[in-house]
Design an enzyme around this catalytic site. Sequence first.
Site, PDB file in Angstrom:
ATOM      1  N   GLY A   1       1.079  -0.932  -0.446  1.00 49.47           N
ATOM      2  CA  GLY A   1       0.118  -0.273  -0.406  1.00 49.47           C
ATOM      3  C   GLY A   1       0.916   1.055   0.103  1.00 49.47           C
ATOM      4  N   SER A   2       2.345   1.150  -0.719  1.00 47.98           N
ATOM      5  CA  SER A   2       2.954   2.291  -0.654  1.00 47.98           C
ATOM      6  C   SER A   2       2.754   3.025  -1.122  1.00 47.98           C
ATOM      7  CB  SER A   2       4.433   2.600  -0.513  1.00 47.98           C
ATOM      8  OG  SER A   2       4.928   2.001  -1.506  1.00 47.98           O
ATOM      9  N   ASN A   3       1.551   2.833  -2.226  1.00 44.77           N
ATOM     10  CA  ASN A   3       1.277   4.430  -3.270  1.00 44.77           C
ATOM     11  C   ASN A   3      -0.249   4.881  -2.921  1.00 44.77           C
ATOM     12  OD1 ASN A   3       2.729   4.522  -6.196  1.00 44.77           O
ATOM     13  ND2 ASN A   3       3.124   1.985  -5.894  1.00 44.77           N
TER      14      ASN A   3
ATOM     15  N   LYS B   1      -8.598 -12.436 -11.279  1.00 42.01           N
ATOM     16  CA  LYS B   1      -9.901 -12.131 -11.668  1.00 42.01           C
ATOM     17  C   LYS B   1     -10.936 -11.876 -10.649  1.00 42.01           C
ATOM     18  CE  LYS B   1     -11.142 -15.921 -14.134  1.00 42.01           C
ATOM     19  NZ  LYS B   1     -12.558 -16.539 -15.292  1.00 42.01           N
TER      20      LYS B   1
ATOM     21  N   MET C   1      -3.897  -6.720  -7.349  1.00 42.65           N
ATOM     22  CA  MET C   1      -2.689  -8.222  -8.400  1.00 42.65           C
ATOM     23  C   MET C   1      -4.254  -8.939  -8.789  1.00 42.65           C
ATOM     24  SD  MET C   1      -0.316  -7.396  -8.451  1.00 42.65           S
ATOM     25  CE  MET C   1       1.558  -6.722  -7.876  1.00 42.65           C
ATOM     26  N   ARG C   2      -5.180  -8.460 -10.078  1.00 40.09           N
ATOM     27  CA  ARG C   2      -6.029  -9.540 -10.429  1.00 40.09           C
ATOM     28  C   ARG C   2      -6.431  -8.001 -11.438  1.00 40.09           C
ATOM     29  NH1 ARG C   2      -9.088 -13.178  -7.059  1.00 40.09           N
ATOM     30  NH2 ARG C   2      -8.467 -12.616  -5.692  1.00 40.09           N
TER      31      ARG C   2
ATOM     32  N   ILE D   1      -8.952  -7.015 -13.816  1.00 41.31           N
ATOM     33  CA  ILE D   1     -10.577  -5.905 -13.991  1.00 41.31           C
ATOM     34  C   ILE D   1     -11.400  -5.703 -15.529  1.00 41.31           C
ATOM     35  CG2 ILE D   1     -11.815  -3.560 -14.075  1.00 41.31           C
ATOM     36  CD1 ILE D   1     -10.278  -2.943 -11.795  1.00 41.31           C
TER      37      ILE D   1
ATOM     38  N   ASN E   1      -4.181   3.241 -13.348  1.00 43.11           N
ATOM     39  CA  ASN E   1      -3.251   2.411 -13.217  1.00 43.11           C
ATOM     40  C   ASN E   1      -2.053   2.101 -13.295  1.00 43.11           C
ATOM     41  OD1 ASN E   1      -2.986  -0.788 -11.950  1.00 43.11           O
ATOM     42  ND2 ASN E   1      -1.741  -0.928 -14.009  1.00 43.11           N
TER      43      ASN E   1
ATOM     44  N   HIS F   1       2.143   0.762 -13.270  1.00 49.35           N
ATOM     45  CA  HIS F   1       2.837  -0.192 -13.470  1.00 49.35           C
ATOM     46  C   HIS F   1       4.508   0.246 -13.187  1.00 49.35           C
ATOM     47  CE1 HIS F   1       2.905  -3.769 -14.937  1.00 49.35           C
ATOM     48  NE2 HIS F   1       4.059  -3.060 -15.686  1.00 49.35           N
TER      49      HIS F   1
HETATM   50  C1  GAR Z   1       3.833  -1.309  -6.939  1.00 46.98           C
HETATM   51  O1  GAR Z   1       5.034  -1.548  -7.797  1.00 46.98           O
HETATM   52  C2  GAR Z   1       2.578  -0.668  -8.691  1.00 46.98           C
HETATM   53  O2  GAR Z   1       3.446  -0.136  -9.769  1.00 46.98           O
HETATM   54  C3  GAR Z   1       2.531  -2.586  -9.165  1.00 46.98           C
HETATM   55  O3  GAR Z   1       2.659  -3.265  -7.059  1.00 46.98           O
HETATM   56  C4  GAR Z   1       2.969  -2.394  -6.705  1.00 46.98           C
HETATM   57  C5  GAR Z   1       2.268  -2.027  -5.213  1.00 46.98           C
HETATM   58  O4  GAR Z   1       3.220  -1.422  -4.361  1.00 46.98           O
HETATM   59  N1  GAR Z   1       1.273  -3.277  -9.944  1.00 46.98           N
HETATM   60  C6  GAR Z   1       1.244  -3.653 -11.008  1.00 46.98           C
HETATM   61  O5  GAR Z   1       2.307  -4.559 -10.795  1.00 46.98           O
HETATM   62  C7  GAR Z   1      -0.060  -4.326 -11.971  1.00 46.98           C
HETATM   63  N2  GAR Z   1       0.250  -4.836 -12.728  1.00 46.98           N
HETATM   64  P1  GAR Z   1       2.479  -0.936  -2.939  1.00 46.98           P
HETATM   65  O6  GAR Z   1       1.665  -2.019  -2.895  1.00 46.98           O
HETATM   66  O7  GAR Z   1       3.732  -0.240  -2.278  1.00 46.98           O
HETATM   67  O8  GAR Z   1       1.993   0.680  -3.796  1.00 46.98           O
END
Ligand code: GAR
Length: 197
Positions: A13-15, A63, A90-91, A93, A107, A109
Amino acid sequence: MKTKIAVFASGTGSNFKALVQGDTGDGEIKLLLTDNKDAGALALAETLGIEAFYKYPGKFKTKFSVKEEQNWVDFLIKKNIQLICLAGLMRIIKGPLLEEFQGRILNIHPSLLPSFPGLDGAGQAFRYGVKIAGCTVHYVDKGTDTGPIIFQEAVQVLDTDNRDSLAARILKKEHELFSKAVKAHCSGRAVYSMVNR
Ligand code: GAR
């Protein structure tokens, strides 16, 4: 009036935290939803004072089941959510969420799309041996990491990097880029469009 935003996160959840603490302009993070009872994002939401819920996604691993995806939609509508940010969901949509919120799902990435979509974008880039890696914020369409791109940021790969050090530098960039993209969407400067595709 602020745009009401729900963040979906499956992991740390850092983002999500960066979105809550960042400058999202006319966007306001109202809600965290997770498909993972153990997601670190749930504890973070509590410390950040954001309403958070685990919601069952159905029996599949990558999914939603159609029935559960519709339940998520109904819940979001009840909460008056206008924009969804996928912050490490990680799913995939594909169904009711995409129909109800088309052009209103963002999203993040960890690669310079269209290179290295799917799982572990940063690791894929590192193993390929690219010299410039990075991250992308894009609108979600029915493909995997294929929707219209809003912003990208490059990250130089260093001789001393391993997969984790590169992923950590990319993640830092992600934290800046996501808020910037949300701000652009909420002010009408970024619009979902099929033009140029
Ligand atoms: C992030 O690097 C995000 O870009 C990636 O998961 C990580 C989540 O980190 N997302 C994907 O790969 C989606 N295809 P976080 O939980 O620390 O935000």
